[in-house]
Design a protein around this motif. Structure first.
Motif, short mmCIF file in Angstrom:
data_model
loop_
_atom_site.label_atom_id
_atom_site.label_comp_id
_atom_site.label_asym_id
_atom_site.label_seq_id
_atom_site.Cartn_x
_atom_site.Cartn_y
_atom_site.Cartn_z
N UNK A 1 13.90 6.20 1.76
CA UNK A 1 12.73 5.33 1.91
C UNK A 1 11.90 5.36 0.63
N UNK A 2 11.69 6.55 0.09
CA UNK A 2 10.91 6.66 -1.15
C UNK A 2 11.60 5.92 -2.30
N UNK A 3 12.92 6.01 -2.37
CA UNK A 3 13.65 5.32 -3.44
C UNK A 3 13.43 3.82 -3.34
N UNK A 4 13.46 3.32 -2.11
CA UNK A 4 13.19 1.89 -1.92
C UNK A 4 11.75 1.58 -2.29
N UNK A 5 10.84 2.51 -1.95
CA UNK A 5 9.42 2.29 -2.20
C UNK A 5 9.13 2.17 -3.69
N UNK A 6 9.69 3.06 -4.50
CA UNK A 6 9.37 3.03 -5.93
C UNK A 6 10.02 1.84 -6.63
N UNK A 7 11.04 1.24 -6.00
CA UNK A 7 11.60 0.01 -6.54
C UNK A 7 10.71 -1.18 -6.18
N UNK A 8 10.25 -1.19 -4.91
CA UNK A 8 9.42 -2.29 -4.43
C UNK A 8 8.01 -2.22 -4.99
N UNK A 9 7.48 -0.99 -5.11
CA UNK A 9 6.09 -0.79 -5.52
C UNK A 9 6.06 0.28 -6.61
N UNK A 10 6.42 -0.09 -7.82
CA UNK A 10 6.56 0.88 -8.91
C UNK A 10 5.21 1.13 -9.57
N UNK B 1 0.84 -1.20 0.00
CA UNK B 1 0.00 0.00 0.00
C UNK B 1 0.88 1.25 0.00
N UNK B 2 0.75 2.14 -1.01
CA UNK B 2 1.56 3.36 -1.05
C UNK B 2 1.42 4.21 0.22
N UNK B 3 0.25 4.16 0.84
CA UNK B 3 0.02 4.95 2.06
C UNK B 3 1.02 4.56 3.14
N UNK B 4 1.32 3.27 3.24
CA UNK B 4 2.28 2.79 4.25
C UNK B 4 3.66 3.37 3.99
N UNK B 5 4.13 3.24 2.77
CA UNK B 5 5.47 3.75 2.43
C UNK B 5 5.54 5.26 2.64
N UNK B 6 4.48 5.95 2.25
CA UNK B 6 4.43 7.40 2.42
C UNK B 6 4.53 7.78 3.89
N UNK B 7 3.80 7.06 4.72
CA UNK B 7 3.82 7.34 6.17
C UNK B 7 5.20 7.05 6.76
N UNK B 8 5.77 5.89 6.39
CA UNK B 8 7.09 5.51 6.92
C UNK B 8 8.15 6.52 6.49
N UNK B 9 8.09 6.97 5.24
CA UNK B 9 9.08 7.92 4.75
C UNK B 9 8.95 9.26 5.49
N UNK B 10 7.74 9.77 5.58
CA UNK B 10 7.53 11.07 6.22
C UNK B 10 7.86 11.03 7.71
N UNK B 11 7.77 9.88 8.30
CA UNK B 11 8.10 9.75 9.73
C UNK B 11 9.57 10.06 9.99
N UNK B 12 10.39 9.89 8.96
CA UNK B 12 11.81 10.19 9.12
C UNK B 12 12.03 11.68 9.43
N UNK B 13 11.10 12.53 9.01
CA UNK B 13 11.23 13.96 9.33
C UNK B 13 11.09 14.22 10.82
N UNK B 14 10.41 13.31 11.53
CA UNK B 14 10.16 13.52 12.96
C UNK B 14 11.25 12.92 13.84
#
Length: 572
Positions: free
Chosen positions: A313-322, A270-283
């Motif tokens: 994280x996003x780079x990994x995401x677009x490889x895993x879930x393109x 689910x893209x929502x998961x990757x998006x959440x995990x990536x943005x969490x790095x800002x915190x």
């Protein structure tokens, strides 16, 4: 019927005599009360009953109670309440019981009953009202939540709240909101018990006789709710909503980690998961043992490092879930950070390649490559158009036209808005309005709501209130609308030196036709306008109030009653 009315008036005499005896009301006022009460009693004892008569009866008695309160404060007399106020409250509760028994399906009536009991009745009495309401309206999760919150927060009974949530879930086993609030309630209860225990231990008091079950203190009950919820509602967004609630409680670190780990394990696709995990790095702050950055440059460097972790994280995401959805999450993140004038070298390189006119040719090549993969993606068209706009290309208008040929109409709203915004700065007023008119015809359904707001905003910017009125008139029957659409035209009117009340009334009436059943603020603002405008009619306020009570649905009715009471109190 006359005998019944006479009997009920006689039942009032002891309280009325006390009101006169202690000096709260004069003899003439008591006679007026008896006359009014007789009329009200007659209306609710007739063979053909009308709900409005019961509402008028209740409102009169509430006004009387509030007047008694004010006069008590004025003369400093606080005795005989059991003989006066308690008698009136008992009578009003009886009227509410009759009304709610006859008009069982009227949720607003039940909510008015609850609002009255919260202020004037005992907690036990209110608990019975909630039970009676839920027995009839068990199909409304919001009412179960309202009752459980009251048991938890006002009656301080976590066990009663828990039982209500469990009963509610039997009726609504797949309701996300019920699980979220039940989960929150158990965490709040655990936190409360932990604080109590700490206070007792701090005071070195014996807590042997008090029950502090370890599974409650550690949030185990909340964990069970979480496990049950995610086994039934299989959604990454819902999963994250529970994590967001758990993160409000410092003691629940283990539970937070478990929910976070489960999210990544269960919703990997689910893209929502990757998006959440990536943005969490800002915190995530500096590593343990490191000093937080103090200087401005150090803080900027720290933000840059966090952004680079996000991108990793996003780079990994677009490889895993393109997928297009995943790429869109990545692009949106980059755009947002660029808008914040980020100092991240990595993000600057990624975004400036697309936006900076000095790299127009290279940027266009990158976008074209993306469009080869995602020809039907509105995001890719937006990026290409942005490059052309920044480079002041003469082909911009033509590309907008081309985009609408290739894309499905239902996803084109962002492009219509971009076209109108670009035209406002680059073309004539007539050209821009022509675009808005084309867009209004092309964009339908919920998407058209935003477009209408933009059109109205542009009209006011370009031609003032007169132009805005004309656009409003042209759109006033083109549903759907948003509340903001009406609030904008109201605000534009109010900004004029000669603000016309007749126009404001028209705008409020049209807004209430669309949103009168859900928006309590609209009703309150309408009432305030009639009270405060130089050409307002304060005598209209009572009628507006009862129209609101008839139309408002669910919690909105309760909110309206509370706001109206606060507003009245502020004007006493």
């Amino acid at each position: 019927m006359a005998e019944i009315i006479q009997e009920r008036i006689e039942d009032r005499l002891p309280e009325l005599e006390q009101l006169e005896r202690i000096g709260l009301f004069s003899r003439a006022e008591i006679k007026a009360i008896i006359k009014k009460a007789s009329d009200l009693e007659y209306r609710i004892q007739r063979r053909t009953l009308f709900k409005e008569d019961f509402i008028n009866y209740v409102q009169y008695e509430i006004n009387l109670l509030e007047l008694i309160q004010r006069r008590r404060v004025r003369i400093g007399y606080s005795f005989k309440k059991d003989e006066i106020e308690d008698s009136i409250v008992h009578r009003v509760r009886g009227v509410f019981r009759r009304a709610s028994a006859k008009w069982k399906d009227d949720v607003q009536l039940w909510l008015s009953y609850i609002v009255f009991c919260k202020k004037w009745a005992t907690k036990v009495q209110l608990s019975k009202v909630f039970s009676a309401m839920l027995a009839i309206h068990s199909n409304k999760p919001a009412l179960w939540i309202m009752a459980a919150k009251w048991e938890m927060e006002d009656r301080l009974s976590s066990e009663s709240a828990r039982q209500l949530f469990l009963r509610a879930l039997r009726f609504h086993p797949e309701c996300p909101k019920l699980y979220q609030e039940y989960f929150r309630m158990e965490l709040m209860h655990a936190e409360k018990l932990r604080k109590e225990k700490q206070e007792f231990e701090k005071a070195k008091m014996d807590v042997g006789n008090l029950e502090y079950a370890e599974e409650i203190l550690t949030g185990e009950l909340a964990r069970i709710i979480y496990k049950n919820a995610v086994s039934i509602i299989k959604s990454a967004e819902f999963h994250v909503s529970l994590l967001s609630i758990a993160r409000l409680f410092d003691f629940a670190k283990d539970l937070q980690r478990e929910i976070y780990d489960d999210l990544q394990a269960v919703h990997t696709d689910d893209p929502f998961t990757w998006d959440y995990v990536a943005r969490r790095e800002l915190e995530i702050e500096s590593q343990p043992g490191e000093e937080p950055p103090a200087m401005k440059q150090a803080k900027a460097a720290e933000v840059g490092r966090r952004e680079e972790r996000c991108c990793a994280v996003y780079e990994e995401a677009v490889k895993t879930l393109s997928t297009e959805a995943m790429w869109k999450c990545y692009i949106n993140f980059c755009m947002e950070r660029f808008a914040k004038k980020t100092n991240s070298r990595l993000l600057r390189e990624k975004i400036e390649l697309l936006l900076h006119r000095d790299f127009f040719k290279e940027a266009l090549e990158v976008v074209e490559a993306g469009m080869e993969l995602f020809r039907d993606s509105v995001t890719m068209w937006q990026m290409k158009l942005r490059v052309l706009i920044d480079s002041k290309s003469p082909d911009t208008a033509m590309l907008f036209e081309e985009a609408f040929v290739h894309l499905k109409p239902q996803i084109c709203l962002p492009l219509w808005i971009s076209w109108a915004e670009w035209s406002e700065g680059a073309k004539s007023q007539e050209d821009t309005e022509a675009i808005f008119k084309k867009a209004i015809l092309a964009v339908t359904g919920a998407d058209s709501v935003t477009l209408k707001e933009k059109y109205l905003d542009w009209a006011y910017r370009s031609g003032g209130c007169k132009k805005a009125r004309a656009v409003f008139k042209s759109l006033q029957e083109s549903r759907p609308f948003s509340v903001d659409f009406f609030r904008k035209i109201i605000q534009f009117e109010k900004e004029q030196e000669s603000c016309k009340m007749v126009n404001l009334r028209e705008y409020y009436e049209r807004a209430l036709r669309e949103f009168g059943s859900v928006d309590s603020d609209l009703w309150m603002d309408y009432i305030k306008e009639e009270l405060n405008h130089p050409h307002g009619r304060p005598e209209n306020c009572g009628q507006i109030y009862w129209r609101a009570m008839k139309m408002l649905q669910g919690e909105s009715a309760e909110q309206f009653v509370a706001k109206h009471a606060m507003h009245q109190a502020g004007h006493l």
